[in-house]
Design a protein around this motif. Structure first.
Motif, PDB file in Angstrom:
ATOM      1  N   ARG A   1       0.806  -1.222   0.000  1.00 38.75           N
ATOM      2  CA  ARG A   1       0.000   0.000   0.000  1.00 38.75           C
ATOM      3  C   ARG A   1       0.841   1.275   0.000  1.00 38.75           C
ATOM      4  N   SER A   2       2.148   1.171   0.286  1.00 41.14           N
ATOM      5  CA  SER A   2       2.965   2.385   0.409  1.00 41.14           C
ATOM      6  C   SER A   2       4.339   2.174  -0.196  1.00 41.14           C
ATOM      7  N   ASP A   3       4.808   3.164  -0.950  1.00 45.49           N
ATOM      8  CA  ASP A   3       6.152   3.071  -1.520  1.00 45.49           C
ATOM      9  C   ASP A   3       7.233   3.407  -0.495  1.00 45.49           C
ATOM     10  N   GLN A   4       6.836   3.754   0.724  1.00 43.40           N
ATOM     11  CA  GLN A   4       7.804   3.967   1.795  1.00 43.40           C
ATOM     12  C   GLN A   4       7.977   2.707   2.648  1.00 43.40           C
ATOM     13  N   ARG A   5       7.114   1.713   2.417  1.00 45.95           N
ATOM     14  CA  ARG A   5       7.222   0.471   3.199  1.00 45.95           C
ATOM     15  C   ARG A   5       7.487  -0.692   2.232  1.00 45.95           C
ATOM     16  N   PHE A   6       6.558  -1.595   2.005  1.00 47.51           N
ATOM     17  CA  PHE A   6       6.815  -2.719   1.104  1.00 47.51           C
ATOM     18  C   PHE A   6       7.116  -2.241  -0.312  1.00 47.51           C
ATOM     19  N   GLY A   7       6.501  -1.142  -0.726  1.00 47.14           N
ATOM     20  CA  GLY A   7       6.733  -0.616  -2.062  1.00 47.14           C
ATOM     21  C   GLY A   7       8.114  -0.029  -2.257  1.00 47.14           C
ATOM     22  N   ASN A   8       8.893   0.019  -1.187  1.00 46.16           N
ATOM     23  CA  ASN A   8      10.251   0.550  -1.257  1.00 46.16           C
ATOM     24  C   ASN A   8      11.240  -0.463  -1.839  1.00 46.16           C
TER      25      ASN A   8
ATOM     26  N   LEU B   1       8.049 -12.380  -5.482  1.00 48.61           N
ATOM     27  CA  LEU B   1       6.747 -12.967  -5.192  1.00 48.61           C
ATOM     28  C   LEU B   1       6.238 -13.776  -6.376  1.00 48.61           C
ATOM     29  N   ALA B   2       6.452 -13.274  -7.589  1.00 49.72           N
ATOM     30  CA  ALA B   2       6.020 -14.000  -8.787  1.00 49.72           C
ATOM     31  C   ALA B   2       6.731 -15.348  -8.880  1.00 49.72           C
ATOM     32  N   ASN B   3       7.995 -15.404  -8.488  1.00 45.89           N
ATOM     33  CA  ASN B   3       8.752 -16.655  -8.528  1.00 45.89           C
ATOM     34  C   ASN B   3       8.221 -17.674  -7.519  1.00 45.89           C
ATOM     35  N   GLN B   4       7.499 -17.182  -6.518  1.00 39.39           N
ATOM     36  CA  GLN B   4       6.921 -18.075  -5.512  1.00 39.39           C
ATOM     37  C   GLN B   4       5.469 -18.427  -5.818  1.00 39.39           C
ATOM     38  N   GLY B   5       4.954 -17.987  -6.960  1.00 37.20           N
ATOM     39  CA  GLY B   5       3.599 -18.338  -7.348  1.00 37.20           C
ATOM     40  C   GLY B   5       2.538 -17.321  -6.986  1.00 37.20           C
ATOM     41  N   PHE B   6       2.950 -16.111  -6.625  1.00 35.94           N
ATOM     42  CA  PHE B   6       1.973 -15.061  -6.318  1.00 35.94           C
ATOM     43  C   PHE B   6       1.567 -14.360  -7.609  1.00 35.94           C
ATOM     44  N   ILE B   7       0.283 -14.040  -7.715  1.00 36.04           N
ATOM     45  CA  ILE B   7      -0.268 -13.380  -8.896  1.00 36.04           C
ATOM     46  C   ILE B   7      -0.904 -12.053  -8.468  1.00 36.04           C
ATOM     47  N   VAL B   8      -0.666 -11.004  -9.247  1.00 40.99           N
ATOM     48  CA  VAL B   8      -1.296  -9.708  -8.964  1.00 40.99           C
ATOM     49  C   VAL B   8      -2.778  -9.796  -9.306  1.00 40.99           C
ATOM     50  N   THR B   9      -3.633  -9.567  -8.297  1.00 40.33           N
ATOM     51  CA  THR B   9      -5.087  -9.621  -8.521  1.00 40.33           C
ATOM     52  C   THR B   9      -5.732  -8.247  -8.456  1.00 40.33           C
ATOM     53  N   GLN B  10      -5.061  -7.284  -7.850  1.00 41.03           N
ATOM     54  CA  GLN B  10      -5.568  -5.913  -7.782  1.00 41.03           C
ATOM     55  C   GLN B  10      -4.389  -4.967  -7.956  1.00 41.03           C
ATOM     56  N   GLU B  11      -4.645  -3.868  -8.631  1.00 39.88           N
ATOM     57  CA  GLU B  11      -3.597  -2.866  -8.823  1.00 39.88           C
ATOM     58  C   GLU B  11      -4.242  -1.502  -8.977  1.00 39.88           C
ATOM     59  N   SER B  12      -3.709  -0.517  -8.269  1.00 42.20           N
ATOM     60  CA  SER B  12      -4.217   0.849  -8.361  1.00 42.20           C
ATOM     61  C   SER B  12      -3.105   1.814  -7.982  1.00 42.20           C
ATOM     62  N   SER B  13      -3.292   3.075  -8.322  1.00 36.70           N
ATOM     63  CA  SER B  13      -2.308   4.110  -7.998  1.00 36.70           C
ATOM     64  C   SER B  13      -2.911   5.098  -7.018  1.00 36.70           C
ATOM     65  N   SER B  14      -2.070   5.627  -6.162  1.00 36.36           N
ATOM     66  CA  SER B  14      -2.503   6.632  -5.195  1.00 36.36           C
ATOM     67  C   SER B  14      -1.327   7.523  -4.863  1.00 36.36           C
ATOM     68  N   ALA B  15      -1.559   8.496  -3.989  1.00 29.62           N
ATOM     69  CA  ALA B  15      -0.482   9.389  -3.565  1.00 29.62           C
ATOM     70  C   ALA B  15       0.623   8.625  -2.848  1.00 29.62           C
ATOM     71  N   ALA B  16       0.273   7.468  -2.261  1.00 34.63           N
ATOM     72  CA  ALA B  16       1.264   6.650  -1.544  1.00 34.63           C
ATOM     73  C   ALA B  16       2.073   5.777  -2.477  1.00 34.63           C
ATOM     74  N   GLY B  17       1.734   5.773  -3.784  1.00 33.20           N
ATOM     75  CA  GLY B  17       2.466   4.967  -4.747  1.00 33.20           C
ATOM     76  C   GLY B  17       1.592   3.893  -5.372  1.00 33.20           C
ATOM     77  N   LEU B  18       2.215   2.958  -6.067  1.00 30.05           N
ATOM     78  CA  LEU B  18       1.506   1.859  -6.724  1.00 30.05           C
ATOM     79  C   LEU B  18       1.071   0.849  -5.666  1.00 30.05           C
ATOM     80  N   GLN B  19      -0.219   0.536  -5.644  1.00 25.71           N
ATOM     81  CA  GLN B  19      -0.778  -0.375  -4.652  1.00 25.71           C
ATOM     82  C   GLN B  19      -1.214  -1.664  -5.333  1.00 25.71           C
ATOM     83  N   ARG B  20      -0.767  -2.801  -4.763  1.00 23.57           N
ATOM     84  CA  ARG B  20      -1.054  -4.084  -5.399  1.00 23.57           C
ATOM     85  C   ARG B  20      -1.386  -5.160  -4.365  1.00 23.57           C
TER      86      ARG B  20
END
Length: 496
Positions: A454-461, A469-488
Motif C-alpha cells: 500500500r505504500s512506496d515507503q514500506r513494502f513498495g520501497n 513474489l512471482a517466482n513463488q507463485g503469487f499473482i497480482v489480482t488488484q492494482e491501483s495508484s494513489s499518492a502513496a504509490g503503486l498499490q497491489r
C-alpha cells in the motif's frame, strides 16, 4: 461530625466519577466498534494482539517499538474482550475512561469540584485523547498511568508516606514501561520529591525520611521495569524499545515539530483551546478588575504552606511536555500530541473561569465538538480500494496469513500476519530491520496466501519484491495508484 461531612462530600464525587466515565465511554464507542482501522497504530497493535493469541511473545517473537508493559496490557484487554475482532481496542477505551476519572480526582486535590469536573470534561471530549483512546495506541494507557503518578505525587507532597512512595514508584514505572515518551512526568515527580530536601538544606538540616522515600520511588519504578522486561529478554527490550527509537530521532526538525504540535491542537482540540483562551481572559479580567463574586477562580490548593504549588506543578508538566515534543521527539506524530492534554486540562481546571462564563463557553463548544470529531465519532466503513482489498482477503481460506504494509486491512479482514511484520513501519525499513530478502523469505511460508503493498515507503520501497513474489507463485489480482504509490494485491495461486 467531620466523618459525616466527609461522607457528604464523597457521594457527589463518586456520582461525578460515574457520569464522567459514561461520557468518556460513549464518546469512544464509535471508534471501538468501527469496521475499519482508524490509524496505522490501530492496525499494528491489533495485529500484535492476534499474534499473541497464538502464543507469540512480545519482543522475542512479536516486534514491539513500545515499552515492555504495553503489549501485555493489549493481550489482557484482548482477553477481557473475549478475543473478538474488536477486542484489542478494549485497552484503549478503558485507558480513556481511566484518564478522565483520574484527572477528576487529581484536580480535586488542587481546585474545587467545578474546576475538577471542567478539567475532566475537557479530557473526555479532547480530540487528541479520543484518537489514542478509541483506536488502539500506546499513548492511552501510558497517559492513564501518568495521571495516576501525578495524583500520587500530590498525595506525597501533602501527606508523605512510604506506602504512597511505593505506589508512586510503581505508577512511574508503569508509565515509562508502557511508553517512555511520557518522560516529562518525571519533572512533576522530581519537583515534589526534591522540595523537602531543598527546604531542609536551606535550614542546614538533613531530611532523612524524605530522601529515603525518594529512593523508594526510584527503586519501585526501576524494579517494575526490570520485572516486566525479564521474561522478554533485556537485550530485545532495549533494542526494540530504546535503540530503535533513538536511531529514529537523529534528524530533529524543531520548527516542523512546533508547527505539528500547534496544528494538531488546532485540528483536534478547538474546544480545549477555546477554554484556554476564555480562562486566560477571565483570569486577566479578575486580576485587573476584581469581582467580589469571584475572588479565587481556581479554588484553594488543599496543602497550605507546601511547595511546590499545584499551579507550578501543572505549569511545569505542560511546559516540559511541550519542550519534549518539540525539541526531543523525532519523528513527531499526531498521537504524541495527546501528552499535552492532561496538564492543559488540569491547568484550566485550576484557573477555571466563573460559572456563567464556563456555561456560555460550554454551549459554544457543543457544535464545535461534533464538527471537529466527526471523523472519529462517525468513522464509517471502508471505501474504494481499501474495501476491495479487505473483501479479497476475507475470501482467502480460513487460517490464511497475509503480509501487508497496512496491517489494519489484514486485521479487519479477520486474518493475521507474521509475528515480526505486525509493525511494517517505514522507520523499520530505514533501519534495515526488514529487507527485500527477509520479506521474500516471510512470503515463502506456506501459511502466507497474500501480500498487500500500500505504500512506496514500506513494502513498495523494494523494487525486486514483485519479481520475488512471482517466482513463488503469487499473482497480482488488484492494482491501483494513489499518492502513496503503486498499490497491489498478490494472491498465491496454490493457496489452500
Amino acid at each position: 461530625m467531620s466523618d459525616s461531612s466527609s461522607e457528604t462530600r464523597r457521594v457527589p464525587r463518586f456520582v461525578d466519577s460515574a457520569l464522567l466515565a459514561v461520557l468518556a465511554l460513549v464518546l469512544r464507542l464509535p471508534a471501538f466498534f468501527s469496521e475499519r482501522h482508524l490509524t496505522f497504530d490501530d492496525g499494528v497493535f491489533a495485529s500484535s494482539a492476534l499474534a499473541m493469541r497464538e502464543g507469540g511473545l512480545p519482543f522475542r517473537d512479536v516486534f514491539s517499538s513500545q515499552g515492555p508493559l504495553f503489549l501485555p496490557l493489549v493481550a489482557l484487554g484482548d482477553l477481557v474482550g473475549l478475543h473478538k475482532l474488536n477486542s484489542p481496542r478494549v485497552l484503549a477505551v478503558l485507558s480513556g475512561i481511566a484518564i478522565v476519572v483520574g484527572i477528576y480526582w487529581t484536580a480535586l486535590q488542587m481546585t474545587d469540584r467545578l474546576g475538577a469536573v471542567l478539567a475532566a470534561v475537557l479530557a473526555a471530549t479532547s480530540g487528541s485523547l479520543i484518537w489514542v483512546t478509541g483506536p488502539l495506541a500506546a499513548d492511552g494507557p501510558a497517559l492513564a498511568f501518568a495521571v495516576l503518578a501525578v495524583f500520587l505525587s500530590l498525595r506525597q507532597r501533602d501527606r508523605p508516606s512510604y506506602i504512597n512512595a511505593v505506589f508512586l514508584g510503581l505508577a512511574i514505572g508503569a508509565t515509562l514501561s508502557t511508553k517512555a515518551m511520557e518522560a516529562p512526568i518525571l519533572v512533576v515527580v522530581a519537583l515534589v520529591l526534591l522540595a523537602p530536601l531543598l527546604a531542609a538544606a536551606r535550614q542546614h538540616r538533613f531530611a532523612r525520611t524524605a530522601l529515603l522515600q525518594g529512593c523508594v520511588v526510584v527503586l519501585g519504578a526501576a524494579a517494575l521495569f526490570a520485572l516486566i522486561s525479564a521474561p522478554f529478554g533485556f537485550a530485545e527490550v532495549w533494542d526494540q524499545s530504546f535503540v530503535y527509537r533513538t536511531a529514529a530521532s537523529t534528524n530533529k526538525d524543531i520548527p516542523a515539530n512546533a508547527a505539528k504540535l500547534f496544528s494538531t491542537l488546532w485540528d483536534r482540540d478547538l474546544v480545549l483551546l477555546l477554554f484556554a483562551c476564555v480562562t486566560l481572559g477571565a483570569g486577566l479580567w479578575a486580576r485587573f478588575r476584581p469581582s467580589p463574586q469571584q475572588q479565587n477562580p481556581q479554588g484553594v490548593d488543599p496543602s497550605p504552606g507546601t511547595t511546590p504549588s499545584a499551579p507550578l506543578l501543572m505549569a511545569a508538566w505542560t511546559i516540559s511536555s511541550a519542550l519534549w515534543l518539540i525539541a526531543v521527539v523525532s519523528p513527531l506524530w499526531r498521537p504524541h500530541v495527546s501528552a499535552m492534554i492532561p496538564p492543559l486540562a488540569l491547568l484550566i481546571g485550576i484557573y477555571r473561569p466563573p460559572i456563567r462564563v464556563t456555561l456560555i463557553a460550554g454551549l459554544i463548544s457543543v457544535p464545535l465538538l461534533f464538527w471537529q470529531l466527526n471523523e472519529v465519532l462517525i468513522p464509517g466503513p471502508y471505501s474504494g480500494s481499501e474495501a476491495q482489498v479487505v473483501e479479497a482477503l476475507r475470501a482467502l481460506p480460513e487460517g490464511a496469513w497475509v503480509l501487508s504494509d497496512e496491517p489494519g486491512l489484514v486485521w479487519r479482514a479477520g486474518k493475521r500476519t507474521s509475528d515480526d511484520l505486525v509493525d511494517p513501519s517505514m522507520l523499520r525499513v530505514q533501519q534495515g530491520r526488514y529487507t527485500e530478502s527477509s520479506l521474500a523469505e516471510a512470503a515463502s511460508d506456506p501459511r502466507v496466501c497474500a501480500v498487500v503493498i500500500r505504500s512506496d515507503q514500506r513494502f513498495g520501497n523494494f523494487p525486486g519484491l514483485p519479481e520475488a513474489l512471482a517466482n513463488q507463485g503469487f499473482i497480482v489480482t488488484q492494482e491501483s495508484s494513489s499518492a502513496a504509490g503503486l498499490q497491489r494485491v498478490f494472491i498465491r495461486s496454490d493457496c489452500d
